[in-house]
Design an enzyme around this catalytic site. Structure first.
Site, mmCIF file in Angstrom:
data_model
loop_
_atom_site.group_PDB
_atom_site.id
_atom_site.type_symbol
_atom_site.label_atom_id
_atom_site.label_comp_id
_atom_site.label_asym_id
_atom_site.label_seq_id
_atom_site.Cartn_x
_atom_site.Cartn_y
_atom_site.Cartn_z
ATOM 1 N N LYS A 75 0.836 -1.209 0.000
ATOM 2 C CA LYS A 75 0.000 0.000 0.000
ATOM 3 C C LYS A 75 0.867 1.253 0.000
ATOM 4 O O LYS A 75 0.569 2.245 -0.680
ATOM 5 C CB LYS A 75 -0.939 -0.003 1.199
ATOM 6 C CG LYS A 75 -2.019 -1.049 1.053
ATOM 7 C CD LYS A 75 -3.062 -0.949 2.123
ATOM 8 C CE LYS A 75 -4.149 -1.974 1.906
ATOM 9 N NZ LYS A 75 -3.673 -3.379 2.030
ATOM 10 N N ARG A 153 -10.393 17.301 20.531
ATOM 11 C CA ARG A 153 -9.342 17.136 21.536
ATOM 12 C C ARG A 153 -8.988 18.501 22.116
ATOM 13 O O ARG A 153 -8.996 19.499 21.411
ATOM 14 C CB ARG A 153 -8.102 16.483 20.915
ATOM 15 C CG ARG A 153 -8.376 15.062 20.401
ATOM 16 C CD ARG A 153 -7.136 14.465 19.751
ATOM 17 N NE ARG A 153 -6.075 14.226 20.717
ATOM 18 C CZ ARG A 153 -6.009 13.138 21.489
ATOM 19 N NH1 ARG A 153 -6.939 12.201 21.397
ATOM 20 N NH2 ARG A 153 -5.018 12.992 22.340
ATOM 21 N N GLY A 193 -7.500 13.846 24.558
ATOM 22 C CA GLY A 193 -8.883 13.472 24.260
ATOM 23 C C GLY A 193 -9.755 13.584 25.493
ATOM 24 O O GLY A 193 -10.962 13.814 25.397
ATOM 25 N N ASP A 261 -12.095 11.370 33.363
ATOM 26 C CA ASP A 261 -12.178 10.090 34.068
ATOM 27 C C ASP A 261 -11.451 10.215 35.399
ATOM 28 O O ASP A 261 -10.348 10.767 35.449
ATOM 29 C CB ASP A 261 -11.484 8.963 33.269
ATOM 30 C CG ASP A 261 -12.229 8.616 31.990
ATOM 31 O OD1 ASP A 261 -13.451 8.843 31.923
ATOM 32 O OD2 ASP A 261 -11.577 8.109 31.050
ATOM 33 N N ASN A 284 1.010 -0.498 26.509
ATOM 34 C CA ASN A 284 0.474 -1.439 27.501
ATOM 35 C C ASN A 284 0.377 -2.847 26.935
ATOM 36 O O ASN A 284 0.705 -3.824 27.598
ATOM 37 C CB ASN A 284 -0.914 -0.995 27.962
ATOM 38 C CG ASN A 284 -0.851 0.207 28.892
ATOM 39 O OD1 ASN A 284 0.231 0.605 29.322
ATOM 40 N ND2 ASN A 284 -2.001 0.778 29.188
#
Ligand code: DCP
Ligand code: MG
Ligand code: MN
Length: 348
Positions: A75, A153, A193, A261, A284
């Protein structure tokens, strides 16, 4: 491009990255498992390209980059030769584009988005009007009402400004709390975000942070920082709790709603929680994989040994294992043999 300078945006291969990212987003919005794997493959390739220092000129050169497979290299060659990627056109069908728009609503995933499409909804306006007897949950209604704000954002200085209002309010409830801002902000990204705040407390004086979160939320609502709740903690007296909501700068006229959060964790799992909530998610994943290869299991609570998983479903633990490390980030890195990386370096 260079992860050490989050401000730098343009790479020698930016046009390639943009095209692959567009294709990745289309796959992400789609229902199939294989689409999800493709999206993951593209995200790895995009990261590799961001770190690649010079303009790619051939298929062979692209193929040599770690994280770029044969199909992605082909690609890249197509983009180099034609300036275009035909696959985007094939994937960008009406249903996918509309499902993408619907998934911008907080609380709406791929399956709900396609279900709404099947019920005849084609726009946010259709959803708002309840076309095809579509019903929104309360968080989804908030997600729709603040659609533009939530999908925007925020500059990192706005995240900092909001955090700097919140931290003293938390400390006024208990000066011994640890209150840290995590996620993209800790990784020094130029935009965030959402705002991720981790709260814990040393139990050295026999007290803990249990029960503090609901009190903090009440205070923050009272001063106009928190505006809407999206998900309340299941058991607010638990040491481990999660809250999701919307917030804003209270003294700035017309300030936008921002996602926030709050996470509270037992003090003993602070290091593991710092690693997890600092991210990024791909870092992670790599850390968890490293742990698994070494016979450990890593999550936001700690690094465990002796975990036995069900071979038919790796998510199911047959043996819980025992805790090896969790209090500091450094000890977990050390045991896994991963050289220390500052948060802003944790990008893969
Ligand atoms: N996280 C994870 N896997 C997920 C979701 C989150 O490992 N599926 C971890 C890593 C993230 C951290 O939690 O960095 C915070 O999650 P966010 O969704 O808030 O992501 P970021 O803060 O990294 O980015 P953004 O600026 O988009 O909020
Ligand atoms: Mg975040
Ligand atoms: Mn978050």
């Amino acid at each position: 491009c260079d992860s050490k300078e989050a401000q730098v945006k343009d790479c020698p291969n930016q046009d390639i990255i943009d095209k692959l990212a567009e294709l990745m987003e289309l796959h992400k919005a789609k229902l199939g498992d294989e689409d999800h794997w493709r999206a993951f493959a593209y995200s790895k390739a995009i990261r590799a390209l961001r770190h690649y220092p010079k303009r790619i000129s051939t298929y062979e050169e692209a193929r040599k980059i770690k994280g770029v497979g044969d199909k992605t290299a082909r690609k890249i060659a197509e983009i180099l030769e034609t300036g275009d990627l035909r696959r985007i056109g094939y994937e960008k069908t009406e249903d996918v584009q509309i499902a993408q728009v619907f998934q911008g609503i907080y609380g709406v995933g791929r399956s709900i988005a396609y279900k709404w499409y099947s019920s005849g909804c084609r726009s946010l306006e259709d959803i708002r009007k309840g076309k095809g007897s579509v019903k929104l949950s309360p968080p989804q209604e908030i997600g729709l009402r603040f659609y533009d704000d939530i999908n925007d954002r925020m500059p990192r200085n706005e995240a900092r400004a909001i955090f700097e209002l919140i931290k003293p309010i938390a400390l006024s409830l208990d000066p011994k709390l640890s209150v840290d801002i995590m996620g993209s902000y800790r990784r020094r990204k130029a935009t965030c975000g959402d705002i991720d705040i981790l709260i814990t407390r040393s139990p050295e004086d026999g007290r803990t942070h249990a029960g503090i979160l609901p009190r903090l939320l009440r205070e923050l609502h009272a001063v106009g920082i928190l505006t809407e709740d999206l998900a309340l903690p299941e058991d607010p007296t638990d040491l481990e709790a999660i809250y999701r909501g919307l917030c804003r700068l209270p003294d700035v006229p017309n300030s936008k709603r921002r996602r926030i959060d709050f996470l509270t964790v037992p003090f003993t799992s602070r290091g593991a929680a710092l690693i997890y909530y600092t991210g990024d998610d791909i870092f992670n994943r790599a850390m968890r994989l490293k742990a698994n290869v070494m016979g450990y299991s890593l999550n936001q609570r700690g690094l465990f040994a002796g975990v036995i998983r069900d071979p038919r479903d790796r998510r199911v633990k047959m043996e819980a294992g025992h805790l090896v490390a969790s209090e500091t980030e450094e000890e977990i890195f050390k045991i896994l043999g991963v050289p220390w990386q500052e948060p802003h370096e944790r990008v893969r």
